[in-house]
Scaffold this motif. Structure first.
Motif, PDB file in Angstrom:
ATOM      1  N   UNK A  69       0.847  -1.203   0.000  1.00 28.62           N
ATOM      2  CA  UNK A  69       0.000   0.000   0.000  1.00 28.62           C
ATOM      3  C   UNK A  69       0.876   1.243   0.000  1.00 28.62           C
ATOM      4  N   UNK A  70       0.230   2.382  -0.280  1.00 26.36           N
ATOM      5  CA  UNK A  70       0.927   3.673  -0.265  1.00 26.36           C
ATOM      6  C   UNK A  70       0.132   4.626   0.619  1.00 26.36           C
ATOM      7  N   UNK A  71       0.833   5.296   1.506  1.00 27.02           N
ATOM      8  CA  UNK A  71       0.220   6.339   2.325  1.00 27.02           C
ATOM      9  C   UNK A  71       0.566   7.680   1.697  1.00 27.02           C
ATOM     10  N   UNK A  72      -0.450   8.441   1.333  1.00 26.10           N
ATOM     11  CA  UNK A  72      -0.250   9.760   0.737  1.00 26.10           C
ATOM     12  C   UNK A  72      -0.521  10.833   1.787  1.00 26.10           C
ATOM     13  N   UNK A  73       0.297  11.880   1.785  1.00 17.02           N
ATOM     14  CA  UNK A  73       0.078  12.971   2.724  1.00 17.02           C
ATOM     15  C   UNK A  73       0.015  14.306   1.982  1.00 17.02           C
ATOM     16  N   UNK A  74      -0.651  15.260   2.607  1.00 18.98           N
ATOM     17  CA  UNK A  74      -0.722  16.623   2.078  1.00 18.98           C
ATOM     18  C   UNK A  74      -0.540  17.603   3.228  1.00 18.98           C
ATOM     19  N   UNK A  75       0.258  18.641   2.979  1.00 19.00           N
ATOM     20  CA  UNK A  75       0.481  19.713   3.953  1.00 19.00           C
ATOM     21  C   UNK A  75       0.125  21.032   3.272  1.00 19.00           C
ATOM     22  N   UNK A  76      -0.783  21.773   3.874  1.00 14.65           N
ATOM     23  CA  UNK A  76      -1.287  23.000   3.263  1.00 14.65           C
ATOM     24  C   UNK A  76      -0.337  24.169   3.497  1.00 14.65           C
ATOM     25  N   UNK A  77      -0.270  25.066   2.508  1.00 12.38           N
ATOM     26  CA  UNK A  77       0.580  26.252   2.634  1.00 12.38           C
ATOM     27  C   UNK A  77      -0.219  27.526   2.362  1.00 12.38           C
ATOM     28  N   UNK A  78       0.289  28.679   2.807  1.00  9.94           N
ATOM     29  CA  UNK A  78      -0.467  29.933   2.672  1.00  9.94           C
ATOM     30  C   UNK A  78      -0.579  30.399   1.227  1.00  9.94           C
ATOM     31  N   UNK A  79      -1.612  31.168   0.952  1.00 11.78           N
ATOM     32  CA  UNK A  79      -1.772  31.780  -0.369  1.00 11.78           C
ATOM     33  C   UNK A  79      -1.666  33.301  -0.301  1.00 11.78           C
ATOM     34  N   UNK A  80      -1.669  33.841   0.922  1.00  9.96           N
ATOM     35  CA  UNK A  80      -1.574  35.307   1.071  1.00  9.96           C
ATOM     36  C   UNK A  80      -0.470  35.656   2.053  1.00  9.96           C
ATOM     37  N   UNK A  81       0.104  36.818   1.832  1.00  8.87           N
ATOM     38  CA  UNK A  81       1.251  37.256   2.613  1.00  8.87           C
ATOM     39  C   UNK A  81       0.873  38.438   3.499  1.00  8.87           C
ATOM     40  N   UNK A  82       1.306  38.354   4.743  1.00 15.68           N
ATOM     41  CA  UNK A  82       1.145  39.500   5.631  1.00 15.68           C
ATOM     42  C   UNK A  82       2.321  40.456   5.431  1.00 15.68           C
ATOM     43  N   UNK A  83       2.084  41.753   5.622  1.00 14.88           N
ATOM     44  CA  UNK A  83       3.136  42.773   5.500  1.00 14.88           C
ATOM     45  C   UNK A  83       3.807  42.719   4.133  1.00 14.88           C
TER      46      UNK A  83
END
Length: 379
Positions: A69-83
């Motif tokens: 089997x294969x375990x797939x992972x996802x990690x979310x990242x920002x789309x907007x920048x502060x400052x």
């Protein structure tokens, strides 16, 4: 039944260590993906950065002999920048794509996969696995699609219901037969926003990308940029975001779950002129932890020169003349000459003519002639 319980324990632990989404799939060969990759290869649509043969890219058993089997992972990242820093005349700035914001995602996901590996190994005698993030042979997107992380969008990204396409992907091939998750239905519908807004037509059909024409790929090349892309690259230093930004599934999505993925505004939108004189050591110290630094400073500097030409930034001309005359790298000398001509300051063309008298490299001389051609266009 025991593996079902272990699967639930893994899902729970994954959330604790900063994995935003996890899915499980069978380790069967990816027959459909193999056919698509074959077509990409035959059409000349590959980037050249791909790793492995067609078999290695589509058969998990070649990377783990007893793959189940294969375990797939996802990690979310920002789309907007502060400052967000101002991009203004005299202090023009370039742009790194969102996928290069924060710490290099290869390191971030690999560290999570290592924790996940140790967690499973403590519970499964004889556990064996092989993990990959982006630079491995398997297609992260094909694995994620099979494991129900998201569907394969027309923009060629995996799109998740929760985080849109703003996710990094990784996978772990294992010798444990976990119950598989169900793939998601395609939810793009009749939308063609990504295809309609691709500036180079690199999205040749829904889900089909000609990487050779993709701005994200073009920014990573090391040679002279083809003329057709110079007016389309804008101020991009690395990567490209339009095919994600126009996607309706990404509207309103901006995830800030992970401090290490937060952008440093001065790194992801750096001033352009200082980039032209940065040393290798300074470049590694400033940008080395970003995924966008992997090709070194030369493509970034070339793209910075093109961005200054895009803005017709006259305060950059003196530095560009210095590069045209003194830089040992033909790509930088030639691109600087072209940019000087496009900017068109009062003394630009005399500077190019003077440099042309001593330049020996035929490609650089060709770029100088292109730069001088702007003079006629202004008459």
């Amino acid at each position: 039944m025991a593996n079902e319980q272990l699967k639930e324990e893994i899902i729970s632990y994954a959330k604790q260590i900063g994995i935003d989404k996890i899915g499980f799939a069978a380790a069967n060969p990816f027959a459909e993906m193999k056919a698509r990759l074959q077509m990409q290869q035959e059409d000349g649509f590959q980037s050249g950065f791909e790793k492995g043969t067609l078999e290695e890219r589509t058969n998990p058993a070649l990377h783990l002999e007893d793959a189940e089997s294969i375990i797939a992972i996802a990690v979310a990242y920002p789309s907007r920048m502060r400052d967000r820093p101002l991009n203004k005349k005299g202090q023009r700035r370039g742009n790194f794509c969102r996928a290069s914001w924060g710490h290099d995602y290869h390191d971030v996901l690999n560290s999570r996969l290592e924790l996940l590996t140790a967690f499973i190994a403590e519970r499964v005698p004889g556990f064996r696995s092989r993990s990959m993030v982006d630079t491995g042979e398997l297609s992260d997107r094909a694995v994620a699609e099979r494991a129900g992380i998201g569907w394969s969008g027309k923009n060629s990204f995996i799109i998740t219901p929760e985080f849109g396409s703003y996710v990094y992907l990784g996978e772990m091939i294992t010798n444990v037969p976990f119950p598989s998750d169900q793939p998601l239905d395609d939810q793009c519908g009749d939308c063609t926003m990504c295809l309609d807004n691709c500036p180079t037509g690199a999205l040749v059909a829904p889900g089909r990308l000609n990487a050779q024409n993709c701005i994200a790929f073009v920014t990573q090349t090391k040679g002279f940029l083809a003329d057709e892309y110079r007016s389309k690259i804008g101020n991009q230093l690395y990567g490209f975001d339009t095919c994600q930004l126009v996607c309706p599934k990404n509207k309103g999505i901006d995830v800030h779950h992970h401090p290490e993925l937060e952008p440093d505004p001065e790194l992801v939108k750096p001033e352009l002129i200082p980039l032209l004189s940065i040393s290798n050591k300074e470049f590694k110290e400033r940008f080395g932890k970003m995924s966008g630094s992997w090709r070194g400073k030369k493509p970034i500097q070339r793209n910075a020169i093109l961005a200054l030409a895009h803005y017709r930034e006259q305060t950059a001309v003196d530095e560009l003349i210095r590069l045209m005359r003194d830089d040992p790298r033909p790509v930088i000398r030639g691109t600087a000459a072209w940019a000087i001509g496009k900017i068109g300051r009062y003394d630009s063309y005399d500077a190019i003519r003077s440099a042309l008298e001593i330049e020996q490299d035929p490609e650089v001389r060709n770029e100088m002639e292109k730069g001088l051609a702007f003079e006629q266009a202004q008459v």
